[in-house]
Design a protein around this motif. Structure first.
Motif, PDB file in Angstrom:
ATOM      1  N   ARG A 168     -44.149  60.318  -5.993  1.00 35.73           N
ATOM      2  CA  ARG A 168     -44.715  60.482  -7.325  1.00 35.73           C
ATOM      3  C   ARG A 168     -46.014  61.240  -7.145  1.00 35.73           C
ATOM      4  NH1 ARG A 168     -47.900  54.872  -8.924  1.00 35.73           N
ATOM      5  NH2 ARG A 168     -49.506  56.248  -9.745  1.00 35.73           N
ATOM      6  N   PHE A 169     -46.289  62.186  -8.046  1.00 33.65           N
ATOM      7  CA  PHE A 169     -47.452  63.054  -7.900  1.00 33.65           C
ATOM      8  C   PHE A 169     -48.274  63.030  -9.182  1.00 33.65           C
ATOM      9  CE2 PHE A 169     -44.219  64.780  -5.062  1.00 33.65           C
ATOM     10  CZ  PHE A 169     -44.934  64.880  -3.870  1.00 33.65           C
ATOM     11  N   ASP A 170     -49.557  62.711  -9.038  1.00 37.67           N
ATOM     12  CA  ASP A 170     -50.456  62.813 -10.189  1.00 37.67           C
ATOM     13  C   ASP A 170     -50.813  64.263 -10.459  1.00 37.67           C
ATOM     14  OD1 ASP A 170     -50.455  60.064 -10.497  1.00 37.67           O
ATOM     15  OD2 ASP A 170     -52.188  59.776  -9.193  1.00 37.67           O
ATOM     16  N   GLN A 171     -50.906  65.069  -9.387  1.00 40.46           N
ATOM     17  CA  GLN A 171     -51.218  66.487  -9.510  1.00 40.46           C
ATOM     18  C   GLN A 171     -50.388  67.267  -8.500  1.00 40.46           C
ATOM     19  OE1 GLN A 171     -55.489  66.571  -8.838  1.00 40.46           O
ATOM     20  NE2 GLN A 171     -55.902  66.507 -11.041  1.00 40.46           N
ATOM     21  N   SER A 214     -49.308  51.417  -3.134  1.00 44.31           N
ATOM     22  CA  SER A 214     -49.148  52.735  -3.734  1.00 44.31           C
ATOM     23  C   SER A 214     -49.633  53.777  -2.758  1.00 44.31           C
ATOM     24  CB  SER A 214     -49.947  52.848  -5.039  1.00 44.31           C
ATOM     25  OG  SER A 214     -49.776  54.113  -5.619  1.00 44.31           O
ATOM     26  N   THR A 216     -49.862  57.886  -3.779  1.00 41.65           N
ATOM     27  CA  THR A 216     -49.437  59.076  -4.501  1.00 41.65           C
ATOM     28  C   THR A 216     -49.927  60.315  -3.780  1.00 41.65           C
ATOM     29  OG1 THR A 216     -51.433  59.139  -5.851  1.00 41.65           O
ATOM     30  CG2 THR A 216     -49.602  57.845  -6.674  1.00 41.65           C
ATOM     31  N   GLY A 217     -49.361  61.447  -4.161  1.00 37.78           N
ATOM     32  CA  GLY A 217     -49.831  62.713  -3.640  1.00 37.78           C
ATOM     33  C   GLY A 217     -49.633  62.855  -2.146  1.00 37.78           C
ATOM     34  N   GLN A 230     -59.245  53.568 -12.445  1.00 35.91           N
ATOM     35  CA  GLN A 230     -58.600  54.858 -12.677  1.00 35.91           C
ATOM     36  C   GLN A 230     -57.849  55.355 -11.445  1.00 35.91           C
ATOM     37  OE1 GLN A 230     -58.395  56.342 -15.655  1.00 35.91           O
ATOM     38  NE2 GLN A 230     -59.466  54.543 -16.447  1.00 35.91           N
ATOM     39  N   ARG A 231     -58.225  54.872 -10.267  1.00 37.08           N
ATOM     40  CA  ARG A 231     -57.586  55.326  -9.039  1.00 37.08           C
ATOM     41  C   ARG A 231     -56.577  54.319  -8.506  1.00 37.08           C
ATOM     42  NH1 ARG A 231     -60.101  59.616  -6.609  1.00 37.08           N
ATOM     43  NH2 ARG A 231     -59.209  59.029  -4.604  1.00 37.08           N
ATOM     44  N   GLY A 233     -53.814  53.230 -10.110  1.00 40.77           N
ATOM     45  CA  GLY A 233     -52.434  53.536 -10.455  1.00 40.77           C
ATOM     46  C   GLY A 233     -52.024  53.043 -11.824  1.00 40.77           C
ATOM     47  N   TRP A 234     -50.735  53.208 -12.098  1.00 40.97           N
ATOM     48  CA  TRP A 234     -50.225  52.997 -13.458  1.00 40.97           C
ATOM     49  C   TRP A 234     -50.283  51.552 -13.913  1.00 40.97           C
ATOM     50  CZ3 TRP A 234     -45.340  56.546 -12.698  1.00 40.97           C
ATOM     51  CH2 TRP A 234     -45.778  57.866 -12.598  1.00 40.97           C
ATOM     52  N   THR A 237     -53.922  50.806 -14.746  1.00 40.69           N
ATOM     53  CA  THR A 237     -54.317  51.596 -15.915  1.00 40.69           C
ATOM     54  C   THR A 237     -53.755  50.981 -17.186  1.00 40.69           C
ATOM     55  OG1 THR A 237     -54.438  53.642 -14.612  1.00 40.69           O
ATOM     56  CG2 THR A 237     -54.194  53.870 -16.995  1.00 40.69           C
TER      57      THR A 237
END
Length: 329
Positions: A168-171, A214, A216-217, A230-231, A233-234, A237
Motif C-alpha cells: 500500500r502506498f501513501d505516495q 504497518s 507503507t511506501g 498522522q503517521r 496509518g488508517w 486516523t
C-alpha cells in the motif's frame, strides 16, 4: 511560390542536418544522468569510464546549448531545460525500445531470469503463496527475488533495478505505472481467552491494549512516535476523526509476528482481513469486525515505465494481476 518552396526545403534540410548531429547514445546518457544526478554513478550504470561520461555530458551541452546539470550544494541539479527534456527523452527511448522488442510472444516455459519484487510482509503472506505456485508451474526457470520495503527506494524502481513493488502506498512518483490488485477491509484478531470478547464494542476497543503493524511506501524505516497520529496509518486516523485514540503497546512491521503476539497475550491487532484469514484454522484466536469505520487497505502493484513494454515483465504483471483478482473473487 518558388521562393516559398525553397524556404520550406531549406527548413527541412536544416532539420535533417540537426537530426544527423544526434547520437542516440547521447540520449541514453542524458536519461541516465537525469536519473542519477551524478556523473560517476551514471558512468558506472552504463559501463563507461568517468572521462567518457564527462565527454558525453559536454557533447549534450553543446547539442542542447544548455548546461543541463549544474553543481549545487545538493550535488548535480538539472536546469529548467533539462527538466523539460526529461519526459521527452524517456518517450523517445521507450519508442525505440518498443521498436526493437522481439515480435514473438513470450514463452514462460523457456524463461530463465530473475524477477526482483519488493513486497510488504502482508503481500508476501497473502498473495505470494499462490503466485509462486503458479510461477513454478508455468515458468519453472524464473527465479523470484522478494525484497522488503526497507531494501529499496523509489529511485531503484525508476531505474528498473527492481521489477515490481507490491504494497500500500501513501505516495508514489507520477511516472510509475500502477494497478490496484485488491481492496481489503480491516478486522480485529485476538486471543480466544481475551476477556474483552464478552462485550466487544468501541469502548472496550479503546480500553484495550493494541499491537500496531504497518509499513507503507519504501525506504529505511524510522522509529514510531505514538502521539504522531498522522503517521500511524488508517486505523488511527479513523479514530482521530472521532476524537479518539487507542493505546498502542507494541509496534512491529511484521504481520505474522503481530498475530502471534495477539494469540499469546491480551493484546488486539487490527489488520486487513486477508492477513487475519491466515489464522482461520487456529482455535486459539478469534476474529471480530472493527467496531468503527476504517477505510480498506488498497494493495497496489507499481513498476517503472522503462519496463512497461518488456514481454517477460508484462507476462509476470498479468499473471500476478489475474491471481489477485481470482483470490479477491
Amino acid at each position: 511560390m518558388s521562393g516559398w518552396c525553397c524556404s520550406a526545403l531549406s527548413a527541412r534540410e536544416i532539420a535533417v542536418k540537426d537530426l544527423n548531429r544526434i547520437d542516440l547514445n547521447l540520449l541514453v546518457y542524458l536519461d541516465v544522468l537525469l536519473r542519477e544526478r551524478n556523473v560517476t554513478q551514471a558512468a558506472n550504470q552504463l559501463g563507461l569510464s568517468q572521462p567518457a561520461m564527462s565527454n558525453g555530458l559536454r557533447r549534450l551541452r553543446d547539442l542542447f546549448n544548455d548546461p543541463l546539470l549544474v553543481r549545487t550544494s545538493d550535488g548535480m541539479s538539472p536546469t529548467a531545460r533539462a527538466l523539460e527534456l526529461e519526459p521527452l527523452i524517456r518517450d523517445v527511448l521507450a519508442g525505440v525500445e518498443r521498436a526493437i522488442q522481439p515480435t514473438s510472444d513470450f514463452d514462460p516455459s523457456d524463461a530463465n531470469q530473475v524477477i526482483r519484487v519488493m513486497a510488504s510482509d502482508y503481500a508476501e503472506s497473502t498473495l505470494f503463496p499462490t503466485v509462486i505456485g503458479e510461477l513454478r508451474e508455468q515458468a519453472p526457470g524464473l527465479t523470484l527475488d522478494v525484497m522488503t520495503p526497507s531494501d529499496v527506494s523509489f529511485l531503484d524502481v525508476e531505474r528498473g533495478k527492481i521489477d515490481l513493488v507490491i504494497n500500500r502506498f501513501d505516495q508514489m512518483p507520477q511516472s510509475f505505472h500502477q494497478i490496484t490488485l485488491w481492496s481489503d477491509p480491516f478486522t480485529c484478531l485476538m486471543s480466544r481467552d481475551n476477556p474483552i470478547l464478552s462485550q466487544f464494542d468501541l469502548r472496550a476497543y479503546l480500553n484495550a491494549d493494541h499491537i500496531w503493524v504497518s509499513k507503507t511506501g519504501m525506504g529505511v524505516g524510522v522509529g514510531v512516535d505514538p502521539d504522531d497520529v498522522q503517521r500511524l496509518g488508517w486505523v488511527d486516523t479513523a479514530l482521530a476523526q472521532m476524537n479518539e485514540q487507542r493505546r498502542i503497546r507494541v509496534f512491529t512491521r511484521h504481520y505474522q509476528a503481530a498475530m502471534t503476539l495477539a494469540e499469546e497475550n491480551d493484546l488486539i491487532v487490527t489488520l486487513p482481513s486477508r492477513a487475519t484469514w491466515l489464522k482461520r484454522d487456529n482455535p486459539r484466536v478469534v476474529v471480530r469486525p472493527v467496531p468503527f469505520e476504517v477505510p480498506p487497505l488498497e494493495l497496489k502493484m507499481a513498476w517503472s515505465p522503462l519496463l512497461q513494454h518488456n514481454p517477460a515483465h508484462r507476462w509476470v504483471r498479468q499473471t500476478i494481476t489475474r491471481i489477485a483478482r481470482e483470490l479477491n473473487a
